[in-house]
Each structure stands twice: as C-alpha cells, then as structure tokens.
Design an enzyme around this catalytic site. Structure first.
Site: not given
Ligand SMILES: Cc1cc2nc3c(=O)[nH]c(=O)nc-3n(C[C@H](O)[C@H](O)[C@H](O)COP(=O)(O)O)c2cc1C
Length: 393
Positions: A140, A213-214, A280, A251, A211, A136
């Site tokens: 934000f 993406n920022t 993350n 985080k 993140s 993704n």
């Molecule tokens: C579509 C998507 C959007 C996410 N948006 C955020 C976010 O806004 N803030 C954040 O701290 N982490 C965000 N994450 C990261 C998740 O909170 C997590 O740290 C990461 O996906 C690893 O966990 P997972 O493998 O179980 O998905 C996002 C992850 C995904 C897949």
C-alpha cells in the site's frame, strides 16, 4: 532525420484526433509496439513511466462503441462492457481518465490509505513473464486520501460529472486501504474515514481487506472483525452525503478455507454489502512458480496461476450466496475465454491487472472481441444471460 521525426510526431498527433475503427486499431497497435520497450525497465519503473504517460493524457482511445452483447447491468448501473481494470494499477488516481478512454468498462483506483505512506522497501514487484505472472509486495504505497481527492473531485466537476447518479461512461471504483500503523482493533476507522473522505467520488466503494502485504490485514476477513467492520462502513456510507447510495463491495483473498468463505457469505448477506470482488493476489506458490528465479519472493502472486483457484472461490461464493450478491471476478484473466469462464462461474463483471501490465493496451479490445465470440458461440444474447451459467447445467 529531423523531417522524419517531425513527420512521425505530426502523424501521431493527427492520429489522436482521427475517428473510426482504423484509427483505433492503428493507435492501439502503436502503443502496443511500445510495450516491449517498457519491459526493459524493472517492473516498478516501467509502471511509473506508464502511469506518468497516461496521466499526461497519452494512451490509445476507443472510438468504436462496444457490441450490444457486452452490455451489462451491475448495481443498477449500465456498463457498455464488463471488463474492468483492477485496483493497484492506478493507486493514486492519476491515470483513470485515460484508462476509461481506453475502453475498460470500469476502472478501480486505489488502494488509497488515509495518510500518505511509502510502502515496503524496493524492489517490491517482480515479473514472471514465462508464467504470465507477477509477485508484488508493494504494501500500500499511497499518497493518501487528500492527494487522490483533489484529482477525483476535479474529474467529477468536469468530464466525469455524474449523470443519473453515476459516471457518464466507464464506471469508477474507489478502493480503500488502511495505513500500516493503524492497529488491527481500529482498522475500521481507516475504512470509515475513506468513505467519508473519498467515497462520494466512486460509482462503487471497495473495502480491501485481502492484500497479503499489510501485516494483519487479512485477519479482518474473519468472523471476529468482519461483521463489525462492514456494519460501520455501510453505516458511514448511508450517512455520507453524496455517497449514501453508492454500492459497497468487499474484496477477498483466494486463500480461504471453506468455512471462512461460508462465514464471509453469511456476513455479506447479513450486513447488506452490495458486492464482493473475488479475488486479490495469492500467497500460495504452485510448484512451477517455486522453481522460477523470483518464485519465492515474498508477496502476492497474480496472473495466470491465479485463474483457476480464484475462479473456484468465485464459483463457491456464487453458490453460497444463491446468486443474490453481485460478484466481480478477478484473478488471472488474460483472454475473452477467461473472462467468460468467470462470468459463467457467477461474475457479473470481471477485472484484470497482471495480463494488462504484461501485454499492454491491445489486450483490452482483444478480450472484448473474444468474449463476444464466446457468447455468440454458446448462444447467449448478452453477458447478462451468461452470468452463473455454470450453475444451471
Ligand atoms: C503490482 C500489483 C499491485 C496491486 N495493488 C493492489 C491494491 O493496492 N489494492 C488491491 O485491492 N489490489 C491490488 N492488487 C491486486 C489486483 O487488484 C488483483 O486483485 C490481482 O492482481 C489479481 O488479478 P490479476 O491476476 O488480473 O492481476 C495488486 C496487484 C498487483 C499485481
């Protein structure tokens, strides 16, 4: 035909209010059966449909209490189980009540930015189901503090009123982000204002500086910024009525050098941060992922391929902090065995996003049952006893 439809709706409505294990199992199975239909939509639309349904109060409800061995204490609060929903799923705090009712031990909303912002152009989320993964680059997208605040305040004024200083059931985390237009030098302002605006509604607050993406966000993890940033956030927390006792977590990314992780460990200790979420999404692309149609999309990779690298960072950080800082293990959790591996590596709590999004709500009771079995198999009375067990061999 009409009779069948009316019967189905009536049956479903009756099920919502039925109690007991059977009703729970049937309801989770019914919602689980709907998950493949959502997969026919693109990832972002499917997500929005899911959030809209949950915001309307739909979604399966846990009836049977969690087993005693799943109980765990974190930041001085008791959780009935250690399995949480990671940030990014309920970015704007619209669905968290239904998600808590589903049986997560805790749900983290956000990342919320101070001002509303649209995020990156679409498409910006891609499924790689063969790999249990997602890429993704949302960037934000957020309705901003004021919008989230309305719903968070309503929750705290009603069903979610804090008792003994925290949520009556399932804890609520508030994850803070920064606006894209806020320059790196003044990034701390966005987190401080986050604490002041919505910190009081969380059982814990997260400073998300990882993140991918920022632009520039992850630079905040470096020594140059981190200590000043966290000092300001912790001070703001101390001075914000209603939030002065709320734990502050940071985080971090999984893509850190050993020396960067050492720096983080030392800053976290010196600035008295209460916990760290590891981790993350990753900017790395394992070879098998690169050969997937979406494998080279720009953004953060999450899910199965992240399990091993994020657990290694978790393990290393537990060691560097001597087990004295509460860690939340996140990245690739898709089974009770995965959750158990994070706990053994040093996590007090675990979180997931991708496996839940790909597999649907039935995964939650399944992970909890499997985790109970792992604990019993290895002779641990509770989650608490297994935390950091991999370091005691
Ligand atoms: C579509 C998507 C959007 C996410 N948006 C955020 C976010 O806004 N803030 C954040 O701290 N982490 C965000 N994450 C990261 C998740 O909170 C997590 O740290 C990461 O996906 C690893 O966990 P997972 O493998 O179980 O998905 C996002 C992850 C995904 C897949």
């Amino acid at each position: 035909m009409t009779y069948v439809a009316v019967g189905a709706v009536g049956g479903f409505a009756a099920l919502r209010y039925a109690e007991g294990r059977w009703a729970e199992d049937v309801e989770f199975a019914a919602y689980g059966a709907a998950t493949p239909a959502l997969r026919m939509l693109d990832a972002e639309t499917a997500h929005n449909v899911g959030i809209a349904a949950l915001a309307m109060g739909l979604g399966p409800r846990q009836r049977v209490e969690d087993g005693k061995s799943l109980e765990v204490e974190a930041f001085g609060m008791k959780l009935s189980n250690p399995v949480g929903l990671a940030a990014g799923f309920d970015k704007d705090a619209k669905a968290f009540e239904a998600l808590i009712k589903m049986g997560f031990g805790f749900v983290e909303i956000g990342s919320v930015t101070p001002k509303p912002q649209p995020g990156n152009p679409k498409p910006r989320a891609f499924r790689l189901p063969e790999h249990g993964a997602v890429i993704n680059r949302y960037g934000f997208n957020s309705e901003g503090h004021e919008s989230a605040k309305t719903r968070l305040a309503a929750y705290r004024a009603g069903a979610g009123a804090k008792t003994e200083g925290h949520s009556p059931r399932g804890l609520l985390g508030v994850n803070l982000g920064k606006n894209k237009t806020t320059p790196e030098e003044s990034a701390a302002d966005d987190y401080v204002v986050g604490v002041e605006n919505i910190g009081e509604y969380g059982d814990y607050i997260v400073v998300n500086i990882s993140s991918p993406n920022t632009p520039g966000l992850r630079n905040l993890q470096g020594r140059k910024h981190l200590s000043g940033l966290l000092r300001r956030v912790v001070t703001a927390r101390n001075n914000t009525p209603g939030a002065s006792k709320t734990p502050v977590l940071v985080k971090i990314a999984p893509d850190l050098t050993d020396s960067a992780l050492k720096d983080i460990a030392s800053v976290v200790k010196s600035e008295k941060v209460d916990g760290v979420i590891v981790s993350n999404t990753t900017i790395a692309r394992p070879e098998v992922i690169q050969s997937h149609t979406h494998g080279n999309e720009v953004g953060g990779l999450s899910g199965k391929p992240l399990m091993e690298p994020s657990t290694k960072v978790l393990h290393d950080l537990y060691k560097l902090t001597g087990g004295k800082i509460t860690l939340i293990g996140c990245g690739g959790v898709a089974s009770g065995e995965d959750a158990y591996a994070k706990i053994r590596a040093g996590a007090t709590l675990v979180q997931l996003y991708t496996a839940f999004a790909l597999q649907g709500p039935q995964l939650i009771p399944r992970i909890k049952r499997e985790l109970e079995a792992c604990l019993a198999r290895d002779g641990f009375e509770s989650v608490q006893d297994a935390i950091g067990a991999a370091h005691r061999r």
